[in-house]
Design a protein around this motif. Sequence first.
Motif, PDB file in Angstrom:
ATOM      1  N   CYS A   1     -31.668 -21.139  21.973  1.00 55.15           N
ATOM      2  CA  CYS A   1     -31.674 -22.348  22.785  1.00 55.15           C
ATOM      3  C   CYS A   1     -32.624 -22.182  23.970  1.00 55.15           C
ATOM      4  O   CYS A   1     -32.645 -21.135  24.623  1.00 55.15           O
ATOM      5  CB  CYS A   1     -30.252 -22.646  23.268  1.00 55.15           C
ATOM      6  SG  CYS A   1     -30.118 -24.157  24.268  1.00 55.15           S
TER       7      CYS A   1
ATOM      8  N   GLY B   1     -32.508 -24.229  26.598  1.00 52.95           N
ATOM      9  CA  GLY B   1     -31.910 -24.830  27.783  1.00 52.95           C
ATOM     10  C   GLY B   1     -31.923 -23.872  28.951  1.00 52.95           C
ATOM     11  O   GLY B   1     -31.585 -22.694  28.800  1.00 52.95           O
ATOM     12  N   PRO B   2     -32.320 -24.336  30.145  1.00 51.67           N
ATOM     13  CA  PRO B   2     -32.436 -23.403  31.290  1.00 51.67           C
ATOM     14  C   PRO B   2     -31.093 -22.831  31.738  1.00 51.67           C
ATOM     15  O   PRO B   2     -31.051 -21.746  32.317  1.00 51.67           O
ATOM     16  CB  PRO B   2     -33.072 -24.277  32.381  1.00 51.67           C
ATOM     17  CG  PRO B   2     -32.723 -25.681  32.009  1.00 51.67           C
ATOM     18  CD  PRO B   2     -32.691 -25.720  30.519  1.00 51.67           C
ATOM     19  N   SER B   3     -29.989 -23.533  31.492  1.00 49.71           N
ATOM     20  CA  SER B   3     -28.672 -23.062  31.933  1.00 49.71           C
ATOM     21  C   SER B   3     -27.740 -22.810  30.757  1.00 49.71           C
ATOM     22  O   SER B   3     -26.514 -22.857  30.913  1.00 49.71           O
ATOM     23  CB  SER B   3     -28.039 -24.089  32.877  1.00 49.71           C
ATOM     24  OG  SER B   3     -28.863 -24.325  33.995  1.00 49.71           O
ATOM     25  N   CYS B   4     -28.281 -22.511  29.600  1.00 48.31           N
ATOM     26  CA  CYS B   4     -27.452 -22.299  28.407  1.00 48.31           C
ATOM     27  C   CYS B   4     -26.639 -21.011  28.549  1.00 48.31           C
ATOM     28  O   CYS B   4     -27.193 -19.952  28.867  1.00 48.31           O
ATOM     29  CB  CYS B   4     -28.323 -22.242  27.156  1.00 48.31           C
ATOM     30  SG  CYS B   4     -27.383 -22.045  25.626  1.00 48.31           S
ATOM     31  N   PRO B   5     -25.323 -21.046  28.329  1.00 47.80           N
ATOM     32  CA  PRO B   5     -24.523 -19.817  28.427  1.00 47.80           C
ATOM     33  C   PRO B   5     -24.800 -18.830  27.293  1.00 47.80           C
ATOM     34  O   PRO B   5     -24.463 -17.653  27.419  1.00 47.80           O
ATOM     35  CB  PRO B   5     -23.078 -20.332  28.374  1.00 47.80           C
ATOM     36  CG  PRO B   5     -23.163 -21.632  27.646  1.00 47.80           C
ATOM     37  CD  PRO B   5     -24.487 -22.218  28.014  1.00 47.80           C
TER      38      PRO B   5
ATOM     39  N   LYS C   1     -27.843 -18.117  26.019  1.00 47.13           N
ATOM     40  CA  LYS C   1     -29.282 -17.927  25.998  1.00 47.13           C
ATOM     41  C   LYS C   1     -29.630 -16.563  25.409  1.00 47.13           C
ATOM     42  O   LYS C   1     -29.039 -15.543  25.747  1.00 47.13           O
ATOM     43  CB  LYS C   1     -29.854 -18.051  27.402  1.00 47.13           C
ATOM     44  CG  LYS C   1     -31.361 -18.326  27.420  1.00 47.13           C
ATOM     45  CD  LYS C   1     -31.810 -18.720  28.790  1.00 47.13           C
ATOM     46  CE  LYS C   1     -33.285 -19.152  28.797  1.00 47.13           C
ATOM     47  NZ  LYS C   1     -33.484 -20.389  28.052  1.00 47.13           N
TER      48      LYS C   1
ATOM     49  N   CYS D   1     -26.064 -28.001  25.171  1.00 48.57           N
ATOM     50  CA  CYS D   1     -27.154 -28.382  26.076  1.00 48.57           C
ATOM     51  C   CYS D   1     -27.691 -29.779  25.753  1.00 48.57           C
ATOM     52  O   CYS D   1     -28.078 -30.543  26.649  1.00 48.57           O
ATOM     53  CB  CYS D   1     -28.274 -27.350  25.998  1.00 48.57           C
ATOM     54  SG  CYS D   1     -27.821 -25.715  26.631  1.00 48.57           S
TER      55      CYS D   1
ATOM     56  N   SER E   1     -25.324 -32.397  27.157  1.00 48.95           N
ATOM     57  CA  SER E   1     -25.272 -32.451  28.618  1.00 48.95           C
ATOM     58  C   SER E   1     -26.349 -33.359  29.198  1.00 48.95           C
ATOM     59  O   SER E   1     -26.227 -33.802  30.346  1.00 48.95           O
ATOM     60  CB  SER E   1     -25.427 -31.051  29.198  1.00 48.95           C
ATOM     61  OG  SER E   1     -26.740 -30.554  28.970  1.00 48.95           O
TER      62      SER E   1
ATOM     63  N   ALA F   1     -30.803 -30.613  29.921  1.00 52.91           N
ATOM     64  CA  ALA F   1     -31.684 -29.525  29.529  1.00 52.91           C
ATOM     65  C   ALA F   1     -33.069 -30.008  29.116  1.00 52.91           C
ATOM     66  O   ALA F   1     -34.000 -29.196  29.059  1.00 52.91           O
ATOM     67  CB  ALA F   1     -31.059 -28.740  28.371  1.00 52.91           C
TER      68      ALA F   1
ATOM     69  N   THR G   1     -37.088 -32.530  33.043  1.00 50.97           N
ATOM     70  CA  THR G   1     -37.166 -31.102  33.328  1.00 50.97           C
ATOM     71  C   THR G   1     -38.611 -30.730  33.618  1.00 50.97           C
ATOM     72  O   THR G   1     -39.495 -30.944  32.785  1.00 50.97           O
ATOM     73  CB  THR G   1     -36.648 -30.286  32.137  1.00 50.97           C
ATOM     74  OG1 THR G   1     -35.294 -30.670  31.856  1.00 50.97           O
ATOM     75  CG2 THR G   1     -36.691 -28.796  32.441  1.00 50.97           C
TER      76      THR G   1
ATOM     77  N   PHE H   1     -39.705 -24.596  40.210  1.00 54.31           N
ATOM     78  CA  PHE H   1     -38.372 -24.293  40.693  1.00 54.31           C
ATOM     79  C   PHE H   1     -38.190 -24.848  42.101  1.00 54.31           C
ATOM     80  O   PHE H   1     -39.151 -24.986  42.864  1.00 54.31           O
ATOM     81  CB  PHE H   1     -38.115 -22.778  40.716  1.00 54.31           C
ATOM     82  CG  PHE H   1     -38.278 -22.132  39.367  1.00 54.31           C
ATOM     83  CD1 PHE H   1     -37.214 -22.097  38.491  1.00 54.31           C
ATOM     84  CD2 PHE H   1     -39.495 -21.596  38.969  1.00 54.31           C
ATOM     85  CE1 PHE H   1     -37.343 -21.511  37.250  1.00 54.31           C
ATOM     86  CE2 PHE H   1     -39.636 -21.002  37.740  1.00 54.31           C
ATOM     87  CZ  PHE H   1     -38.568 -20.971  36.864  1.00 54.31           C
TER      88      PHE H   1
END
Length: 339
Positions: free
Chosen positions: A255, A257-261, A263, A287, A290, A293, A330, A335
């Motif tokens: 994945c 996704g920047p905040s994927c658990p 990853k 993701c 949500s 992502a 995104t 950042f």
Amino acid sequence: YMSTSAHDPTHRFKLYRTNSERYELCAPQKSKPATVIQDGPKKDSNIEGPRYSCDVCPQPTEPLRQPQRPPAPPQPRPSQQQQPQVGLPRPSSMLVHRGVTCDGPLCTKKGFDIVGTRYNCADCPPSVDLCETCYKSKMAHNTGHRFRRYMHNTQSFDVCAPQQGQQGQQGQQMVIHRGVTCDGPACPTKGREIVGTRYNCADCPPSIDLCETCYRSKLAHNVAHRFRRYKLNSQSFEMCAPQQGPSLIHRGVTCDGPSCPNKGRDIVGSRYNCADCPPSVDLCGSCYNSQMAHDPRHRFRCYKKSPHSFELCAPQRRAAAPGSAQQSVTHEGVFCDGP
């Protein structure tokens, strides 16, 4: 004196009841020999009531007297009757089988010589030995096999009948598949031989084996594949139909996704691939749902049933009107500098 713990109870005592001159002789409290016990605590105060003076031990003012009557012959204690005699085999708890170790996969004393009763499988061509703990657990070997039991020495044995497995079935969950380990990525027994039912994928060219725990979790392999189930032994099997569920594993696809658990791990379940981005952008189901992502105005290819067939999903959100805020975009490589 009454406690029998202050002096040797096999000695006779002189009982002074009324005065310090006249006494009567008491018989020994016990007729069998006892362990030598130290004298009771000495006190400086005078004795009140009956006084007991040992008739065998030397007194400060009189020499040692020998008992007039010999004590009764000692009777063996219960603990002494259970001790092995010369010429009889030693109990199994003390027997050490030199150079023989337990082959149980979960044995707590693996690598050490078997102490006590040794069980050797009579139905396996290679020698398979178990300690008493592993044998009684019914988890270390096929319970439908017979065993040679070495209880008294390392040469003589008696043959034990097969153990009965669960629900009256012999050895259906206790088979050890020698040299076959589970390929599940999160298997708790990874690196150990499969004990119990073994599942071998029939649709993958390389051999992929799973234990029953990983197979039933539906997370270790493609649930659309068929499996060969080895339940009774390592030679005969029955074919299992594909499992039904959403737990498809996309090998080599992670994945983005920047905040994927999850990853860095292969996507499990539905895979969403962006159809509007030139570079390949893949998202897992969490993701994607949500909507944080990736741009929700993009279309996605949804791989639900297999890693090769997909269906095109409409954008989750329509294009925003000119001048409206676009909060779900995104910005790759950018950042926030806020403290």
